[in-house]
Scaffold this motif. Sequence first.
Motif, mmCIF file in Angstrom:
data_model
loop_
_atom_site.group_PDB
_atom_site.id
_atom_site.type_symbol
_atom_site.label_atom_id
_atom_site.label_comp_id
_atom_site.label_asym_id
_atom_site.label_seq_id
_atom_site.Cartn_x
_atom_site.Cartn_y
_atom_site.Cartn_z
ATOM 1 N N ILE A 1 0.812 -1.223 0.000
ATOM 2 C CA ILE A 1 0.000 0.000 0.000
ATOM 3 C C ILE A 1 0.842 1.269 0.000
ATOM 4 N N GLN A 2 2.128 1.167 0.448
ATOM 5 C CA GLN A 2 2.997 2.344 0.470
ATOM 6 C C GLN A 2 2.279 3.540 1.093
ATOM 7 N N SER A 3 1.607 3.276 2.209
ATOM 8 C CA SER A 3 0.772 4.309 2.819
ATOM 9 C C SER A 3 1.608 5.369 3.525
ATOM 10 N N LYS A 4 1.133 6.614 3.444
ATOM 11 C CA LYS A 4 1.739 7.688 4.221
ATOM 12 C C LYS A 4 1.036 7.829 5.568
ATOM 13 N N SER A 5 0.095 6.942 5.829
ATOM 14 C CA SER A 5 -0.635 6.972 7.094
ATOM 15 C C SER A 5 -0.462 5.647 7.826
ATOM 16 N N LEU A 6 0.207 5.702 8.975
ATOM 17 C CA LEU A 6 0.364 4.482 9.768
ATOM 18 C C LEU A 6 -0.951 4.061 10.392
ATOM 19 N N LYS A 7 -1.916 4.986 10.487
ATOM 20 C CA LYS A 7 -3.246 4.638 10.992
ATOM 21 C C LYS A 7 -3.907 3.627 10.066
ATOM 22 N N GLU A 8 -3.732 3.821 8.768
ATOM 23 C CA GLU A 8 -4.288 2.880 7.791
ATOM 24 C C GLU A 8 -3.626 1.515 7.943
ATOM 25 N N MET A 9 -2.321 1.502 8.123
ATOM 26 C CA MET A 9 -1.602 0.240 8.311
ATOM 27 C C MET A 9 -2.015 -0.422 9.631
ATOM 28 N N GLU A 10 -2.207 0.403 10.649
ATOM 29 C CA GLU A 10 -2.642 -0.108 11.951
ATOM 30 C C GLU A 10 -3.993 -0.811 11.843
ATOM 31 N N GLN A 11 -4.910 -0.239 11.052
ATOM 32 C CA GLN A 11 -6.229 -0.847 10.880
ATOM 33 C C GLN A 11 -6.122 -2.193 10.172
ATOM 34 N N ILE A 12 -5.240 -2.284 9.194
ATOM 35 C CA ILE A 12 -5.043 -3.542 8.468
ATOM 36 C C ILE A 12 -4.511 -4.619 9.417
ATOM 37 N N ILE A 13 -3.575 -4.246 10.283
ATOM 38 C CA ILE A 13 -3.020 -5.200 11.249
ATOM 39 C C ILE A 13 -4.098 -5.664 12.226
#
Length: 551
Positions: free
Chosen positions: A263-275
Amino acid sequence: MAQVTPVPSLDLDFWLKKAHEWDQTDTLESQKDVCLHLPKLQEFLQHAYETLKHMSPNAAVEQFPPVGQLLGRLCENKFVLGHEETRNALICCLCCLQSSEPKSAVELKANSWVQNLLCHLFCSSEAIGHEEYKSIDKIGCTTVDYHSKLLKNIIASWIKQLTKPEGSNCENKLSGDYVRALSLRCIPILTLPDLVPLLEALLKYHSSEPKEVLDDEFLDRINNAILRKKILLSESAVLSLWLRHLPSLERAVLDLFQRLIAIQSKSLKEMEQIINDSVLAQAAQDPFIFRIIDNIFRNAILESDGNIKVITVVRLFTHLFIHIYQKNNTQVRFPLKAYFPNSDRLLVMALLRQPVGLQQDVCLAHLQSIIRMLSSVAKETRSRESVFESWFLLIHFGDWVDIAAELLMTSECEASDDLLWLLAFYYNPWNENQETSRTMTASRSVYERLLALRSSAAVCASKLQTLLEEEQQSGCHPCTLQLYRHLFIFFLLFSSEWHIAAKEFITHMTQTQEAAREVSDILARTVWRLSIPGMKSEKLITIVQELLHAF
């Protein structure tokens, strides 16, 4: 990729005509004709399945309009259903016509139709006699309702037997072979909503047999359905799956890892939700599962040569794992040593301490104690493995490295050499003594020049650009250049008068894709860290977010 041969329309028309003929008469000749054609029908259905499974339900119906009508007619023929292989092929074909995410009333209706037929086929595999089929109308029940209720009763019966207490006296207790056969029969209809309680009972079922009683293909397919969000099971059922089937756990971790990297996200919140959605951080509360996940992370870091995106994934996953671990006040918790068996216990406890709310001098003193423990390993041991384990542990709790960089830019402390050493170790733990000395000398020079710029009255991005270009031209190690970027970014963020030059300089600094990834990662994790309750950094968060969206 091998090309798939489409199902010929002529064959579809032929079998649709045959199915229609078989429906019209129940004579001995008709029955013989069904039996005569069963081998060819099974072959056709298998060929159809191999084609349909590569297509979306809409594409399948659009390209082969008669396919639904044909499958529906075949599902009503008791002589076709009496042949196990043909019935299983029918189930596989029907599953291809089921939308995993229906988006319209038509797709919802089609799903309902498919699920009713699957329910019918599943029940037909039980010992239901011919006379019983004839009596359905007499009891005032439609075929669909009858098989739906029958399926629920069959499932309830199996669940009752599967959940019998160990050692209970029950003549009808299922044998290991029967449980394995049952798991195999569930494979084609895993996504049937009524089957969820049975799937959970199977995953939580444990027998006294030394070998796994559930079939490997069942465990693999149910794990894949969970990962693709085609079924939703309880956390306890998913945990049971991963504990009893290591390949499923490994596949789940790799799936999560690939999604986070992609996803190469600039938002760790988005990555946190995926986890969080993956349930892996929750499952990792079991030390066995945590160590499996951690070992996959370890290999990923080694194979990627310390890729910054990989490191951020490890940091974020560890943060969420620890958050769940510390919230767990109602259950008996495993000691942290069980999760980090190869790490020094005192170092683990020091890294676990939350920096939020600590006074600057207390925070600095705590960082120095962490640095002393790490440096004793890096400077005194000759074991590359010991150095790696200490560095890998630091990766898990990398917020302390960012805090060290922040302290360098917000206070002129005597411990600056210690803090610079921590950054140097973080970016390159394999430095030999001579190389470490060169790195420390160069980074101290950059640090002192940044302090001089902070004291300067004239704010100008070109001054920073000149400093960066001089260091780049000096031929410094790539890891040292990463350290410089970290210092430059934090200088800009924590020197308020330099905010006006931040965007211009960052644009200059991120000309290469590698530099852009590094800077983006530093900014993203800074936003995430400053967003933790109690930090009170709204203004700085706004500035960092603006910089993130600038490139």
